[in-house]
Design an enzyme around this catalytic site. Structure first.
Site, PDB file in Angstrom:
ATOM      1  CG  ASN A   1     -10.556  -0.911  -1.567  1.00 37.77           C
ATOM      2  OD1 ASN A   1      -9.996   0.300  -1.330  1.00 37.77           O
ATOM      3  ND2 ASN A   1     -10.342  -1.209  -2.806  1.00 37.77           N
TER       4      ASN A   1
ATOM      5  CB  CYS B   1     -11.794  -0.180  -6.255  1.00 38.75           C
ATOM      6  SG  CYS B   1     -10.462   0.183  -7.095  1.00 38.75           S
TER       7      CYS B   1
ATOM      8  CE  LYS C   1     -11.838   9.087  -6.814  1.00 33.60           C
ATOM      9  NZ  LYS C   1     -11.105   8.739  -5.868  1.00 33.60           N
TER      10      LYS C   1
ATOM     11  NE  ARG D   1     -13.644   1.245 -14.110  1.00 37.26           N
ATOM     12  CZ  ARG D   1     -12.442   0.743 -14.220  1.00 37.26           C
ATOM     13  NH1 ARG D   1     -12.021  -0.698 -14.297  1.00 37.26           N
ATOM     14  NH2 ARG D   1     -11.291   1.592 -13.816  1.00 37.26           N
TER      15      ARG D   1
ATOM     16  CB  THR E   1      -7.468  -5.562  -6.072  1.00 38.35           C
ATOM     17  OG1 THR E   1      -7.152  -4.099  -5.850  1.00 38.35           O
ATOM     18  CG2 THR E   1      -8.292  -5.886  -4.652  1.00 38.35           C
TER      19      THR E   1
ATOM     20  CG  PHE F   1     -13.646   8.002   3.335  1.00 38.90           C
ATOM     21  CD1 PHE F   1     -12.777   8.579   2.690  1.00 38.90           C
ATOM     22  CD2 PHE F   1     -14.165   6.906   2.936  1.00 38.90           C
ATOM     23  CE1 PHE F   1     -12.550   7.995   1.074  1.00 38.90           C
ATOM     24  CE2 PHE F   1     -14.087   6.606   1.544  1.00 38.90           C
ATOM     25  CZ  PHE F   1     -13.239   7.055   0.564  1.00 38.90           C
TER      26      PHE F   1
ATOM     27  CE  LYS G   1      -6.860  -1.753  -3.182  1.00 42.22           C
ATOM     28  NZ  LYS G   1      -6.764  -0.242  -3.523  1.00 42.22           N
TER      29      LYS G   1
HETATM   30  N1  LIG Z   1      -8.473   1.980 -10.590  1.00 42.80           N
HETATM   31  C1  LIG Z   1      -8.508   2.106  -9.232  1.00 42.80           C
HETATM   32  O1  LIG Z   1      -8.629   3.495  -8.810  1.00 42.80           O
HETATM   33  C2  LIG Z   1      -7.540   1.180  -8.718  1.00 42.80           C
HETATM   34  C3  LIG Z   1      -7.001   1.418  -7.398  1.00 42.80           C
HETATM   35  C4  LIG Z   1      -6.085   0.529  -6.845  1.00 42.80           C
HETATM   36  C5  LIG Z   1      -6.114  -0.930  -7.252  1.00 42.80           C
HETATM   37  N2  LIG Z   1      -6.928  -0.933  -8.481  1.00 42.80           N
HETATM   38  C6  LIG Z   1      -6.912  -2.414  -8.951  1.00 42.80           C
HETATM   39  O2  LIG Z   1      -6.058  -2.608 -10.040  1.00 42.80           O
HETATM   40  C7  LIG Z   1      -6.401  -3.361 -11.194  1.00 42.80           C
HETATM   41  C8  LIG Z   1      -6.477  -2.795 -12.513  1.00 42.80           C
HETATM   42  O3  LIG Z   1      -7.547  -1.541 -12.262  1.00 42.80           O
HETATM   43  P1  LIG Z   1      -7.710  -0.514 -13.418  1.00 42.80           P
HETATM   44  O4  LIG Z   1      -8.797   0.336 -12.908  1.00 42.80           O
HETATM   45  O5  LIG Z   1      -6.488   0.170 -13.749  1.00 42.80           O
HETATM   46  O6  LIG Z   1      -8.312  -1.311 -14.673  1.00 42.80           O
HETATM   47  P2  LIG Z   1      -8.500  -0.966 -16.028  1.00 42.80           P
HETATM   48  O7  LIG Z   1      -9.782  -1.706 -16.521  1.00 42.80           O
HETATM   49  O8  LIG Z   1      -8.485   0.545 -16.162  1.00 42.80           O
HETATM   50  O9  LIG Z   1      -7.331  -1.384 -16.854  1.00 42.80           O
HETATM   51  C9  LIG Z   1      -7.018  -2.793 -17.111  1.00 42.80           C
HETATM   52  C10 LIG Z   1      -6.121  -3.109 -18.300  1.00 42.80           C
HETATM   53  O10 LIG Z   1      -5.683  -4.405 -18.486  1.00 42.80           O
HETATM   54  C11 LIG Z   1      -5.805  -4.648 -19.726  1.00 42.80           C
HETATM   55  N3  LIG Z   1      -5.500  -5.973 -20.026  1.00 42.80           N
HETATM   56  C12 LIG Z   1      -6.449  -7.361 -19.624  1.00 42.80           C
HETATM   57  N4  LIG Z   1      -6.013  -8.226 -19.748  1.00 42.80           N
HETATM   58  C13 LIG Z   1      -4.695  -8.071 -20.227  1.00 42.80           C
HETATM   59  C14 LIG Z   1      -3.694  -9.030 -20.725  1.00 42.80           C
HETATM   60  N5  LIG Z   1      -3.667 -10.198 -20.670  1.00 42.80           N
HETATM   61  N6  LIG Z   1      -2.331  -8.388 -20.991  1.00 42.80           N
HETATM   62  C15 LIG Z   1      -2.258  -7.063 -21.063  1.00 42.80           C
HETATM   63  N7  LIG Z   1      -3.327  -6.353 -20.893  1.00 42.80           N
HETATM   64  C16 LIG Z   1      -4.304  -6.591 -20.475  1.00 42.80           C
HETATM   65  C17 LIG Z   1      -7.099  -4.028 -20.334  1.00 42.80           C
HETATM   66  O11 LIG Z   1      -7.273  -3.971 -21.716  1.00 42.80           O
HETATM   67  C18 LIG Z   1      -7.220  -2.789 -19.551  1.00 42.80           C
HETATM   68  O12 LIG Z   1      -6.333  -1.709 -20.270  1.00 42.80           O
HETATM   69  C19 LIG Z   1      -7.689  -4.011 -10.555  1.00 42.80           C
HETATM   70  O13 LIG Z   1      -7.354  -5.226 -10.089  1.00 42.80           O
HETATM   71  C20 LIG Z   1      -8.035  -2.837  -9.744  1.00 42.80           C
HETATM   72  O14 LIG Z   1      -8.956  -3.569  -8.746  1.00 42.80           O
HETATM   73  C21 LIG Z   1      -7.655  -0.084  -9.283  1.00 42.80           C
END
Ligand SMILES: NC(=O)c1ccc[n+]([C@@H]2O[C@H](COP(=O)([O-])OP(=O)(O)OC[C@H]3O[C@@H](n4cnc5c(N)ncnc54)[C@H](O)[C@@H]3O)[C@@H](O)[C@H]2O)c1
Length: 442
Positions: A214, A266, A327, A334, A121, A255, A210
């Site tokens: 949200n 998020c 949730k 987080r 995002t 919701f 996105k």
């Molecule tokens: N978690 C959700 O429900 C959700 C839903 C939609 C969108 N998003 C978005 O997706 C993105 C990821 O979210 P997430 O919850 O999966 O994050 P997360 O923190 O669970 O995972 C991110 C991963 O990226 C890795 N990382 C960081 N820098 C790196 C690099 N240079 N090379 C390789 N790996 C690297 C970290 O070690 C970590 O394992 C965010 O932008 C978030 O806003 C999350």
């Protein structure tokens, strides 16, 4: 197709597993060596229903591999998803350092044309930054290789991420050329039930979509929480009001549940990032500022109710807390309401006995690691022993229909504070339980 997913977190791992499940050749890449090692040895570092079996199946047939070496993945992959974290920066903006680190490394290590897809995002303008960063790294190598940058925001929900990812209700794609559009159609052809699921647009609008999604959802929650607070003061019952308004199709039932505030990875950071992006343009987003402020205060509603019932000084009191994750059906803590609630109680001298089906490790090792007043127990009923009251904070299924006689028997006094309005007030009254809800006049 040959795919590399960079960032093996909640989004990256689920996305990788789903593409591999469809027969694609997928590399999941992460800088966290411990995470990659545990995945290579068959351990799944997060809890997400259905994920373990899906990963196992694809690892066994060779379709899903894990590495810390992006260069290794780029030997074969020509489609790359950026799925790294975009945490909140100090000023509230999305911190793009991880996204741009990936872009730089891709530029340094790519060996053929790449489709670089931003799934993290990110604010409007990020695709341009990614493009510049990759190009700069290619120029530094004197390379003539070409690439496309595409925006493909992710809408999966933790707890139902596997089904959301396998059968998404829409796939938003921002591209600026036909070839990229064609590749994205091909990539997602087996995810879509019909072509209506594809929504193609320009890159800036895809990036913005996105945040707007949200922000809308967070607004619904804060709006309903504000209504709950008014209901409580004027002597109405927000759970009944919800039924009354939801039947209007223009409003709908989704919701509009009142509760003890939204958390997660998020909504909090994305609302803040949108406030910041907006402020940077000189526009003050008053609704979003209020959404945030209401949510901040909503996490304090349960502690305030506890103090009204037991007094401001909670020394000598013990509270059972059911639910730590932000949730149900996830171990993710987080920005969880539980963190604020527990810290507010223990700051007033209380002790807490906490039970969560999946998030205990996260609490212990990270989010509540400095709070010595929290004891973790292995079952919901154990948490009640010698406790002054029960606080329901996360609506896990196993808390829905508990044995109220058992609750009343184990607690010192039969008192429940329900942060998710899960129970039937009349039934609890009959069982002799004092029941405090969100948004219900007392
Ligand atoms: N978690 C959700 O429900 C959700 C839903 C939609 C969108 N998003 C978005 O997706 C993105 C990821 O979210 P997430 O919850 O999966 O994050 P997360 O923190 O669970 O995972 C991110 C991963 O990226 C890795 N990382 C960081 N820098 C790196 C690099 N240079 N090379 C390789 N790996 C690297 C970290 O070690 C970590 O394992 C965010 O932008 C978030 O806003 C999350």
């Amino acid at each position: 197709m040959k795919i590399a997913i960079v960032g093996t977190g909640y989004v990256g791992l689920v996305t990788g597993a789903c593409f591999a499940d469809l027969g694609n050749d997928v590399w999941c890449v992460d800088v966290n060596a411990a995470k990659i090692e545990s995945l290579q040895s068959g351990q799944i570092p997060i809890y997400e229903p259905g994920l373990k079996d899906m990963v196992k199946g694809s690892v066994q047939n060779g379709g899903l591999r894990f590495t810390t070496d992006l260069g290794e993945a780029l030997q074969s992959a020509n489609i790359l998803f950026i799925a790294v974290g975009t945490p909140m920066g100090e000023d509230g903006s999305a911190d793009l350092q991880y996204v741009l680190d990936v872009a730089r490394e891709v530029g340094q290590k790519m060996v053929h044309h790449m489709y670089i897809i931003d799934k993290s995002t990110v604010p409007v303008g990020t695709a341009k930054l990614v493009r510049q960063t990759v190009q700069k790294a290619l120029d530094a190598r004197g390379s003539q290789l070409t690439f496309d940058v595409i925006s493909n925001p992710e809408f999966l929900k933790e707890g139902t991420a596997v089904s959301d990812c396998s059968r998404p209700d829409r796939i938003v794609i921002g591209t600026d050329n036909e070839a990229a559009t064609k590749v994205m159609r091909e990539l997602y052809q087996h995810h879509v039930r019909n072509n209506d699921n594809f929504i193609f647009m320009d890159i800036a609008s895809a990036e913005m979509t996105k945040y707007v999604a949200n922000a809308m959802l967070a607004t619904k929650i804060s709006f309903m929480n504000e209504m709950a607070n008014i209901c409580e003061r004027v002597g109405a019952d927000v759970t009944k009001v919800r039924m009354g308004i939801g039947s209007d199709k223009r409003i709908g039932y989704h919701f509009i549940y009142a509760g003890c505030g939204y958390g997660g990875s998020c909504f909090p950071k994305d609302v803040k990032a949108l406030v910041k992006s907006s402020a940077d343009t000189g526009y003050v987003p008053r609704i979003l500022q209020a959404v945030e402020a209401v949510n901040h205060d909503q996490k304090l509603v349960i502690p305030a109710k506890v103090c009204r019932r037991f007094g401001e000084d909670l020394a000598g009191r013990t509270f059972a807390v059911w639910g730590l994750s932000f949730k149900p059906d996830t171990d993710d803590m987080r920005e969880a309401a539980s963190i604020t609630i527990i810290n507010e109680l223990t700051a007033r001298g209380a002790k807490v006995k906490a039970y969560d089906p999946k998030a205990e490790k996260e609490a212990k090792t990270c989010y509540l690691k400095d709070n010595d007043a929290v004891e973790y127990v292995s079952s919901k009923y154990t948490a009640l022993v010698e406790a002054d009251a029960l606080l329901l904070v996360t609506e896990w299924k196993e808390f829905r229909s508990p044995d109220f006689e058992e609750i009343a028997k184990r607690l010192k006094e039969p008192v429940i504070f329900d942060g998710r309005n899960q129970y039937d007030a009349a039934a609890l009254k009959e069982a002799g339980i004092e029941y405090h809800q969100i948004g219900v006049g007392e």
